[in-house]
Enzyme design. Structure first.
Site, mmCIF file in Angstrom:
data_model
loop_
_atom_site.group_PDB
_atom_site.id
_atom_site.type_symbol
_atom_site.label_atom_id
_atom_site.label_comp_id
_atom_site.label_asym_id
_atom_site.label_seq_id
_atom_site.Cartn_x
_atom_site.Cartn_y
_atom_site.Cartn_z
ATOM 1 N N LYS A 197 -0.713 -4.281 -3.184
ATOM 2 C CA LYS A 197 -2.016 -3.679 -2.863
ATOM 3 C C LYS A 197 -2.091 -2.307 -3.520
ATOM 4 O O LYS A 197 -1.535 -1.334 -3.031
ATOM 5 C CB LYS A 197 -2.220 -3.565 -1.357
ATOM 6 C CG LYS A 197 -3.569 -2.954 -0.993
ATOM 7 C CD LYS A 197 -3.734 -2.830 0.509
ATOM 8 C CE LYS A 197 -5.064 -2.147 0.828
ATOM 9 N NZ LYS A 197 -5.082 -0.728 0.406
ATOM 10 N N SER A 201 0.813 -1.206 0.000
ATOM 11 C CA SER A 201 0.000 0.000 0.000
ATOM 12 C C SER A 201 0.853 1.266 0.000
ATOM 13 O O SER A 201 1.526 1.560 -0.976
ATOM 14 C CB SER A 201 -0.944 -0.065 1.208
ATOM 15 O OG SER A 201 -1.987 0.848 1.091
ATOM 16 N N ASP A 229 10.260 5.075 -10.268
ATOM 17 C CA ASP A 229 9.917 5.683 -11.560
ATOM 18 C C ASP A 229 10.717 6.943 -11.824
ATOM 19 O O ASP A 229 11.063 7.245 -12.970
ATOM 20 C CB ASP A 229 8.425 6.006 -11.605
ATOM 21 C CG ASP A 229 7.569 4.786 -11.909
ATOM 22 O OD1 ASP A 229 8.137 3.677 -12.041
ATOM 23 O OD2 ASP A 229 6.335 4.940 -12.021
#
Length: 442
Positions: free
Chosen positions: A328, A303, A314
Site C-alpha cells: 500500500k 502502509s 534503502d
C-alpha cells in the site's frame, strides 16, 4: 493534532433542495473548453438531482433520504480507489479514537467466543484489573443488557464511555460459569501500540501493532528499558517486528524510522497538489546507537509499516526478514466535513522510499525470505492477496506483485522468522531460508 486535516498512511453536489458552492479557479473560466467542461459537470449534477427527486417521490416505499445521500457519496468515492471513503460521524469518531490511542474505557483486551465477550487480558493498573476482572472471564451482560446477540464492536462501544462514569458487567467465571457482578469506573485508557522485551538475553525486541499517536512514546520507552537492562556491549542488536501491522499515522512512521536513522531522507510524498509533495528527512536522535537491526515483515505489513521497512532497507540500516509486504503505497488525508457530518478519507498522494521506489501494488521484498510452518487447518488461508488484488487500486506499471504469507504462530518457540532474526544478530547462518543478503549493514 487534528485541525483541518490529518495525514494517515494506513487513508459537494446540489441534491434536491440542498446546494453546494463549487470553487473554480479563475483561469478555468478564461477557456472556452474549460467553460464547456464546467457546464457538463453542472448538467451531471442536475441529472443526479433529478434522479434523487424521482426516487424520493416515486419509490415503492418512502426511502431514508440521508441514507440515499450517503450511498451516493460512497458510490462516488468507491469509484476512485479502495482507500477513499466517507466516514459518518460515528466512524469518524472511532477513527480519531484509534489514531489518538486514548479513550474512556475499562482497560481490557477482548475477543468473542460462543456469542459472549471473552476477556483476553486486563491491562496492568486498569479499572478492570483493579476491581478483579481476570483473563478468561466471559462477559455475559453490560448494564443489565445481555451480550448474546451483540457484535463484538457493539459490546465494545457499550463498555466505552465518558471518564469517571460507571458500567456494570455480568461475568461468568471458570468451568462452573460462576456468575459475578462488577461495577467498573471508566478511566483514560492508552492503547499500547508498542510492546517490547529482551529476547535471547541480549536482543531488544520491539513489536509495533499499529502507528497511532502513542507509538513514538512507546519506542522511546523501549529504548530506555533496553539501555537499563542491557548496558554496554551486552546488547547484540534490535528486532523491529512490523508483521501484520496495517499502518496508521504518517508522522509516527517517520519518527520511528528516525529512531534508527540519524540522517538523510526517510520518505517523500508526491500528489496532484503542491502541498501534497513533501520530503521528510531524519534529524539526529541517536536512539539505537548504530546497533544492528533486523526488521520483520510479512503480507500483513502495510502502509506506515512499509515506510519504516523501506527507509531502513534503502539506508542499509537493517536486514529486512520475512515475506513480501502488502504493497500500500498511497497516503490518505482525513478532511472533516463539519460538525456531525463525518469526514472524507481521500487518497491525496503516493509515497516513495528514499531511493525513489514506489511500493504501491508491489510491496517490499525482504532481504532474507523466511516462511513459517503453517498448520494444516490454515493452509490456503494464511496468505494476503496484497494491494495489487484490490479492485480499483492505483496502478504501478506492469510488474505488480501479489501478497504473501501473513501467518505468525502464537507460540514463539514455533516462530521461524523470529528465530532467524535472532540467529542473524548472533552471527549464525542457516541453510533453510531463502537469502538475498545475509550480511548485516554497518
Amino acid at each position: 493534532m487534528m485541525s483541518n486535516k490529518i495525514s494517515l498512511v494506513l487513508l459537494g453536489a446540489a441534491i434536491g433542495a440542498a446546494s453546494a458552492t463549487l470553487g473554480l479557479h479563475p483561469a478555468l473560466l478564461s477557456s472556452g473548453v474549460a467553460t464547456a467542461a464546467v457546464s457538463d459537470t453542472y448538467k451531471s449534477l442536475n441529472l443526479f438531482g433529478d434522479v434523487f427527486d424521482r426516487v424520493r417521490s416515486d419509490y415503492v416505499e418512502k426511502p431514508d433520504e440521508a441514507k440515499l445521500v450517503e450511498s451516493a457519496i460512497n458510490g462516488m468515492l468507491s469509484s476512485l480507489d479502495p482507500h477513499s471513503s466517507y466516514m459518518d460521524a460515528k466512524s469518524f469518531n472511532d477513527m480519531r479514537v484509534q489514531t489518538r490511542g486514548e479513550f474512556g474505557g475499562l482497560g481490557i483486551e477482548v475477543t468473542q467466543e460462543e456469542g459472549l465477550v471473552k476477556v483476553v487480558t486486563p491491562m496492568d493498573d486498569s479499572p478492570a484489573a483493579k476491581v478483579g476482572i481476570m483473563a478468561g472471564d466471559m462477559i455475559s451482560g453490560i448494564d443489565g443488557e445481555p451480550v448474546l446477540g451483540m457484535t463484538l464492536n457493539q459490546a465494545v462501544d457499550k463498555m466505552r464511555g465518558p471518564v469517571k462514569s460507571n458500567v456494570r458487567l455480568t461475568i461468568l467465571r471458570g468451568p462452573s460459569k460462576e456468575v459475578k457482578e462488577f461495577t467498573v469506573t471508566r478511566d483514560v485508557i492508552t492503547i499500547r501500540s508498542v510492546r517490547y522485551n529482551v529476547e535471547g538475553e541480549d536482543v531488544g525486541y520491539i513489536r509495533i501493532t499499529q502507528f497511532n499517536e502513542q507509538t513514538f512514546e512507546g519506542i522511546k520507552a523501549a529504548f530506555n528499558k533496553f539501555n537499563t537492562d542491557l548496558p554496554g556491549d551486552k546488547l547484540k542488536g534490535y528486532i523491529l517486528d512490523l508483521r501484520n501491522n496495517p499502518g496508521g499515522l504518517l508522522d509516527q512512521s517517520i519518527q520511528v524510522s528516525n529512531a534508527f536513522i540519524d540522517r538523510g531522507e526517510i520518505v517523500s510524498t508526491r500528489g496532484r497538489n503542491a502541498e501534497e509533495t513533501q520530503r521528510y528527512s531524519a534529524r539526529q536522535l541517536n536512539m539505537s546507537k548504530g546497533k544492528p537491526v533486523v526488521v520483520l515483515i510479512n503480507g500483513g505489513s502495510a502502509s506506515a509499516s512499509e515506510i519504516v521497512a523501506g527507509a531502513l532497507q534503502d539506508h542499509k540500516r537493517a536486514t529486512i526478514l520475512g515475506t513480501r509486504s502488502f504493497g500500500k503505497g498511497s497516503v490518505q488525508t482525513i478532511l472533516p466535513l463539519g460538525q456531525n457530518n463525518g469526514a472524507l478519507r481521500l487518497t491525496t498522494a503516493r509515497y516513495y522510499t528514499p531511493s525513489g521506489r514506489s511500493i504501491q501494488a508491489k510491496g517490499i521484498d525482504p532481504d532474507v525470505q523466511v516462511l513459517q510452518d503453517v498448520p494444516d487447518e490454515l493452509k490456503g488461508r494464511d496468505d494476503t492477496k496484497g494491494e495489487a488484488a484490490l479492485k480499483g487500486h492505483l496502478k504501478n506499471g506492469e510488474d505488480e506483485k501479489g501478497g504473501s504469507q501473513a501467518y505468525v504462530p502464537a507460540d514463539k518457540s514455533k516462530d521461524k522468522q523470529l528465530a532467524a532474526a535472532l540467529d542473524i544478530l548472533h552471527g549464525v547462518k542457516k541453510a533453510d531460508v531463502k537469502t538475498d543478503s545475509q550480511k548485516l549493514p554497518n
